[in-house]
Structure formats: structure tokens, C-alpha cells
Motif scaffolding. Structure first.
Motif, PDB file in Angstrom:
ATOM      1  N   GLN A  71       0.170  -6.534  -5.148  1.00  0.00           N
ATOM      2  CA  GLN A  71       0.173  -5.099  -4.854  1.00  0.00           C
ATOM      3  C   GLN A  71      -0.894  -4.377  -5.663  1.00  0.00           C
ATOM      4  OE1 GLN A  71       4.042  -3.315  -4.744  1.00  0.00           O
ATOM      5  NE2 GLN A  71       3.276  -1.226  -4.719  1.00  0.00           N
ATOM      6  N   PHE A 128       5.026  -1.139   0.296  1.00  0.00           N
ATOM      7  CA  PHE A 128       3.868  -2.032   0.300  1.00  0.00           C
ATOM      8  C   PHE A 128       4.140  -3.259   1.160  1.00  0.00           C
ATOM      9  CE2 PHE A 128       1.857  -5.847  -1.521  1.00  0.00           C
ATOM     10  CZ  PHE A 128       0.524  -5.532  -1.277  1.00  0.00           C
ATOM     11  N   TRP A 166       3.678  -2.560   4.576  1.00  0.00           N
ATOM     12  CA  TRP A 166       2.323  -2.060   4.833  1.00  0.00           C
ATOM     13  C   TRP A 166       2.387  -0.673   5.467  1.00  0.00           C
ATOM     14  CZ3 TRP A 166      -1.300  -4.536   2.325  1.00  0.00           C
ATOM     15  CH2 TRP A 166      -2.654  -4.281   2.590  1.00  0.00           C
ATOM     16  N   LYS A 226       1.477   2.830   5.516  1.00  0.00           N
ATOM     17  CA  LYS A 226       0.462   3.751   5.023  1.00  0.00           C
ATOM     18  C   LYS A 226       0.931   5.208   5.046  1.00  0.00           C
ATOM     19  CE  LYS A 226      -3.466   0.833   6.243  1.00  0.00           C
ATOM     20  NZ  LYS A 226      -4.782   0.762   6.944  1.00  0.00           N
ATOM     21  N   PHE A 237      -3.961   0.137   0.326  1.00  0.00           N
ATOM     22  CA  PHE A 237      -3.865  -0.669   1.546  1.00  0.00           C
ATOM     23  C   PHE A 237      -5.275  -0.955   2.076  1.00  0.00           C
ATOM     24  CE2 PHE A 237       0.000   1.947   1.375  1.00  0.00           C
ATOM     25  CZ  PHE A 237       0.995   0.985   1.511  1.00  0.00           C
ATOM     26  N   ASN A 271      -2.979  -8.989   5.229  1.00  0.00           N
ATOM     27  CA  ASN A 271      -2.250  -7.938   4.516  1.00  0.00           C
ATOM     28  C   ASN A 271      -1.848  -8.394   3.118  1.00  0.00           C
ATOM     29  OD1 ASN A 271      -0.919  -7.614   7.653  1.00  0.00           O
ATOM     30  ND2 ASN A 271      -1.911  -5.843   6.731  1.00  0.00           N
TER      31      ASN A 271
END
Length: 249
Positions: free
Chosen positions: A49, A152, A155, A157, A179, A223
Motif C-alpha cells: 500500500q 486500498f 482499489w 479511488k 492508486f 493493482n
């Protein structure tokens, strides 16, 4: 990964006391022998992360959280109580752990130091007060800007930003830092993970590719980065169907 010797004085109520070499896998996960325990009641940044520090620079907050747990234990013995299978991370156990001779759990200490968030279990916000205090005192993650680990992992945003360094006028830049389109690979962590709707058919959130698999090179925008297949599977990723042979990442 850093290693330390941890004396485990009881992995479950019924298990005998034993000594084991332990590996701190990330900010809230310990491996003891062939068992991997996630600290119950908290959620720390994933190893890969990314956050933003108090100087507005990108930071590897997942590595910082792992190092904070290593430093907190400091080679001392730890008592752990096995709470059973982890309902979220596959193949892991939940554990209540504390440094021998101390009453506060490692979970509470991490929240107090600002390197983990309270994660309510069964409606219990046991560490909510500790989290508020760490936030007010700008400890650990709270002095910078970050998203919750669960956001996170998804993912997301659109997730709310947390921390003293978050600025609304820099929202787009902060999200881009957390991200990125092409996240940097962690040293020794070569497994690529990609969120994929098709993976949900098998109860997963994404697929992973090992170095040497047919589509590894073409997956230019992963990712996630994982250090082992066990870590990838624990996070809810399955091996890509065109990558079925056993490879060493």
C-alpha cells in the motif's frame, strides 16, 4: 523480509506452549511455523500500500507499518491465542497477541501508535478511542494522508482520505499517488495481482500472474504486488487460468 524470534506461549487455549521462529509478514500479520496469524480487531496497511507523508511525498506506508510491528515486538516473547480461521483472509488464523508480561495487545499498541485502524468485529469498537487519540496526536499514518486498508484492497479511488496532510485542493494528486496506474514492484515481491470481475465467479476478487506465465509481461498495470502465492490467495486472488504450472516467482 525481516525475521525475529518470537516465543509463543500458547497458540490456542488448548495448545501447549512452544517456541517458534516468526516472520512479520505485514503490519498486522505474523507467521509462526506453518501458521499465519492476523492480529484481530485491527486493520493495517497492506505491504504494497502507498500513502502520502507529511511532506506531500509518496510513501511506502505498508512497509512502514510492517517495520513498526517488527520494532514494537523487538525480539521479545509474545503470547498468542488462536481464535480460529480468519473469515476474510484465506488460509490465515485470527490471533489475540501480546508481548509477554504486557497487558495491552499488539492490536491495541499498533492502533495507539497510529499504524493500524480499529476494525470493529461483532459490533465491538474496542480500539475506537485509541484510534481517535492517535489521530488527534497525528501519530504514524495520521501525520500524512492515506485511505483505509480495506479501501486500498478494493482499489476504491472514491474512498475518503484520512490524515492531517490531506488537502481537498490536492485530492486528484493524492489519489493518483495512492492508486498509481503502474505501482512499483516491492523488492522480492514479483507476483502481479489484478482485480477482475470474472474472478468473482469463483469467490475471488482478482487473478494473479507469476513471472514466467504467458500473460505476465502483458499485464503492465497490476493493482497489487505479492511476495508469495500464499499472500495472493489470502488476499482473495486466484492464479490465472493460463498460468497453471508451478513456478518460482
Amino acid at each position: 523480509m525481516r525475521r525475529l524470534i518470537v516465543m509463543v506461549l500458547g497458540l490456542s487455549l488448548a495448545a501447549p506452549a512452544l517456541a517458534a521462529e516468526a516472520v512479520v509478514k505485514d503490519g498486522d500479520t505474523l507467521q509462526l511455523g506453518d501458521k499465519v496469524f492476523r492480529l484481530e480487531g485491527v486493520d493495517a496497511p497492506e505491504l504494497d500500500q502507498r500513502c502520502v507523508n507529511q511532506f506531500a511525498d509518496p510513501s511506502a506506508c505498508g512497509l512502514e507499518a510492517r517495520d513498526a510491528l517488527v520494532k514494537l515486538i523487538g525480539g521479545r516473547s509474545v503470547t498468542c491465542r488462536d481464535l480460529g480461521p480468519d473469515p476474510v483472509f484465506k488460509g490465515r488464523r485470527l490471533g489475540t497477541c501480546a508481548i509477554a508480561g504486557e497487558t495491552d495487545s499488539l492490536s491495541r499498541r499498533l492502533v495507539q501508535d497510529g499504524f493500524a485502524l480499529n476494525a470493529a468485529a461483532s459490533g465491538k469498537d474496542r480500539f475506537a478511542g485509541d484510534e481517535t487519540k492517535a489521530k488527534d496526536e497525528r501519530k504514524g499514518l495520521w501525520q500524512g494522508c492515506f485511505v483505509a486498508p480495506n479501501d486500498f484492497r478494493r482499489w476504491d479511488k472514491d474512498a475518503p482520505l484520512r490524515g492531517a496532510a490531506c488537502r481537498e485542493d490536492k485530492h486528484s494528486e493524492l489519489i493518483e499517488a495512492m492508486f498509481p496506474d503502474q505501482p512499483a514492484m516491492l523488492p522480492g515481491c514479483t507476483i502481479k495481482g489484478k482485480l477482475a470481475r470474472r474472478a468473482r465467479i469463483t469467490g475471488n476478487v482478482g487473478v494473479y500472474q507469476l513471472r514466467g506465465c504467458p500473460s505476465y509481461a502483458s499485464l503492465t498495470k497490476p493493482n497489487r504486488w505479492f511476495c508469495s502465492e500464499d499472500d495472493a490467495r489470502a488476499a482473495g486472488y486466484r492464479k490465472a487460468y493460463n498460468c497453471r504450472i508451478k513456478l518460482t516467482p
